[in-house]
Design an enzyme around this catalytic site. Structure first.
Site, PDB file in Angstrom:
ATOM      1  N   SER A 105     -21.308  -0.518   9.509  1.00  9.87           N
ATOM      2  CA  SER A 105     -22.278   0.459   9.979  1.00  9.87           C
ATOM      3  C   SER A 105     -22.396   1.653   9.032  1.00  9.87           C
ATOM      4  O   SER A 105     -22.791   1.498   7.885  1.00  9.87           O
ATOM      5  CB  SER A 105     -21.909   0.899  11.399  1.00  9.87           C
ATOM      6  OG  SER A 105     -22.932   1.643  11.986  1.00  9.87           O
ATOM      7  N   ASP A 244     -28.950   4.143   9.035  1.00  6.86           N
ATOM      8  CA  ASP A 244     -27.604   3.999   8.484  1.00  6.86           C
ATOM      9  C   ASP A 244     -27.464   2.621   7.848  1.00  6.86           C
ATOM     10  O   ASP A 244     -28.437   1.880   7.704  1.00  6.86           O
ATOM     11  CB  ASP A 244     -26.540   4.245   9.560  1.00  6.86           C
ATOM     12  CG  ASP A 244     -26.522   3.171  10.634  1.00  6.86           C
ATOM     13  OD1 ASP A 244     -27.548   2.487  10.804  1.00  6.86           O
ATOM     14  OD2 ASP A 244     -25.485   3.024  11.306  1.00  6.86           O
ATOM     15  N   ASP A 246     -26.402  -0.332   8.588  1.00  4.91           N
ATOM     16  CA  ASP A 246     -26.879  -1.563   9.229  1.00  4.91           C
ATOM     17  C   ASP A 246     -28.115  -1.322  10.076  1.00  4.91           C
ATOM     18  O   ASP A 246     -28.557  -2.208  10.808  1.00  4.91           O
ATOM     19  CB  ASP A 246     -25.773  -2.230  10.046  1.00  4.91           C
ATOM     20  CG  ASP A 246     -25.369  -1.431  11.286  1.00  4.91           C
ATOM     21  OD1 ASP A 246     -25.568  -0.200  11.276  1.00  4.91           O
ATOM     22  OD2 ASP A 246     -24.838  -2.028  12.234  1.00  4.91           O
ATOM     23  N   ASP A 248     -28.944   0.364  12.731  1.00  2.00           N
ATOM     24  CA  ASP A 248     -29.009   0.475  14.192  1.00  2.00           C
ATOM     25  C   ASP A 248     -28.982   1.932  14.634  1.00  2.00           C
ATOM     26  O   ASP A 248     -28.938   2.227  15.818  1.00  2.00           O
ATOM     27  CB  ASP A 248     -27.886  -0.313  14.871  1.00  2.00           C
ATOM     28  CG  ASP A 248     -26.489   0.203  14.540  1.00  2.00           C
ATOM     29  OD1 ASP A 248     -26.363   1.134  13.720  1.00  2.00           O
ATOM     30  OD2 ASP A 248     -25.511  -0.333  15.104  1.00  2.00           O
TER      31      ASP A 248
END
Length: 448
Positions: A105, A244, A246, A248
């Site tokens: 992440s 960010d 990834d 999400d």
């Protein structure tokens, strides 16, 4: 080995420093075998969708997972670098038995993680993760030579996700004439997010779209929006969007270069959907970290704020159990279950952009819905010991709570993804909350 349940899976899958337990290729292979065996159900040919972000170690972890899954007889569909919500969407739409996202992440490149999704596209339950942890200690039953799985690349994954994300944008609207600066954090969305905005008509300035394996989240993206703020002001853009690693998580920057956090974004989406009679649950779901100002604003619109523990999985669990369709975190995770089964920064951004176009207001006006109470959050890193068990730390917390009384609140918690204690205080007097946070952080630092 005899590890306790919870040894490997944290609040968002398995995460850690690459090539250090548990984030090693050996563990990744075991996870593939354990999860693969658990989801081998029925007589159909089983498949798992595997996506990743752009960090260097993704190739290594992916190869190990493929070895694990195929060794127990599960086919693998590789989709390459794609946002976490894209993997969740493809898992469901391709009728896969399991989905895997390889990502840490918003963490630096040297960390990595493994997130698992069930056939419905939702993250696995605590019970399923506990079962997989149990299986990690058991020698797996391997497939017969003729039943070993195959691995192949799925070439149209990016196009499928872009199309799916665009379906969340109102069909009667366009982004023509809107200048958007988007920072993809050199992460998983570096092609799909800018392309989706451009296809909807926007004038797009791209940042953070040159991943090299090492620069993911480095001084860019939703956790470091300084460069985006400067670029929006420099170009006179209408709005800035930061994702960010990834994708999400979403942070918005208005046309003046001011950061807009998740609380304001959730307030906008919830009230807009309520006005259109699209909101379910009578409000939205957020965590204990969301500002008291958000709660008061929603109450003024006869809407509720349901609070959960920190972590998007807790938010989503409450949403599903109680029928909400808008939820998220102050940090920028936005969950809109009408369109996605997990946080999706691009889909959330499209809801904001739809309001921007429909109302014709500048972003600074559209996204300043309430005045947040002064809130201060600091992190204190610790080693092996647990500072929260030390008497002096508990005494400092009680003293802070007594000082704020009914005019504020104190929240202390351990991070579920890294060894830090998060110390937050909120209240009407900034000087008081700064002193409260300082005192508690000092106590935690000494105990750590």
């Amino acid at each position: 080995m005899g590890k306790n349940v919870g040894e490997y899976f944290g609040t968002d899958g398995i995460r850690g420093l690459t090539n250090t337990h548990p984030m090693t290729p050996g563990m990744a292979m075991r996870v593939g075998q354990a999860a693969g065996r658990k989801f081998l159900r029925g007589n159909h040919k089983h498949r798992v969708v595997i996506g990743k972000d752009t960090r260097l170690s993704g190739y290594m972890i992916e190869s190990a997972l493929i070895a694990g899954f195929t060794s127990v007889g599960m086919d693998v569909v590789q989709v390459g670098p794609l946002p976490t919500p894209a993997v969740a969407m493809l898992t469901r739409s391709m009728r896969a038995d399991l989905g895997v996202m390889i990502s840490a992440s918003h963490n630096p490149f040297h960390d990595n993680g493994i997130k698992l999704f069930g056939p419905d596209g939702f993250k696995l339950s605590d019970e399923d993760e506990a079962d997989i942890e149990h299986r990690l200690d058991i020698t797996p039953k391997l497939a017969k030579p003729e039943d070993i799985g195959r691995a192949k690349m799925f070439q149209d994954a990016r196009g499928r996700y872009i199309h799916d994300a665009k379906l969340s944008f109102p069909s009667h609207l366009r982004l023509d004439g809107l200048h958007i600066v988007i920072d993809c954090a050199h992460g998983a969305s570096y092609t799909v997010a800018p392309d989706a905005l451009w296809e909807l008509g926007a004038d797009v300035t791209r940042m953070g779209v040159d991943p090299d394996g090492f620069n993911i989240n480095r001084e860019c993206g939703s956790t470091h929006p300084d460069a985006l703020q400067a670029k929006v002001r420099e170009l006179g853009a209408d709005i800035g969007i930061a994702l960010d690693g990834d994708a999400d998580r979403l942070i918005v920057v208005d046309e003046q270069g001011k950061i807009v956090d998740g609380d304001q974004i959730m307030a906008l989406i919830a009230t807009d959907w309520a006005r259109k009679d699209l909101l379910r649950g009578g409000g939205l779901v957020a965590t204990v970290m969301s500002n008291l100002g958000l709660e008061r604003y929603l109450e003024s619109h006869q809407l509720v704020l349901a609070r959960t523990k920190v972590g998007d999985r807790h938010v989503l669990e409450h949403m599903r159990r109680h029928g909400f369709n808008v939820g998220g975190e102050q940090s920028g995770h936005m969950i809109l279950t009408d369109y996605a089964t997990t946080g999706d920064g691009l889909v959330a951004a499209l809801q904001v952009l739809a309001c921007l176009v429909a109302r014709g207001q500048p972003a600074s006006q559209l996204l300043t819905l309430f005045e947040p109470l002064p809130q201060l959050l600091r992190n204190v890193r610790y080693q092996d010991n647990d500072p929260m068990m030390v008497d002096s730390v508990q005494a400092a917390i009680r003293a802070g709570e007594d000082r704020l009384g009914n005019r504020g609140r104190v929240l202390i918690r351990k991070s579920g993804t890294e060894p830090v204690i998060r110390v937050m205080a909120e209240g009407e007097d900034r000087d008081v909350i700064e002193q409260v946070v300082d005192d508690i952080c000092d106590a935690v630092q000494k105990a750590a």
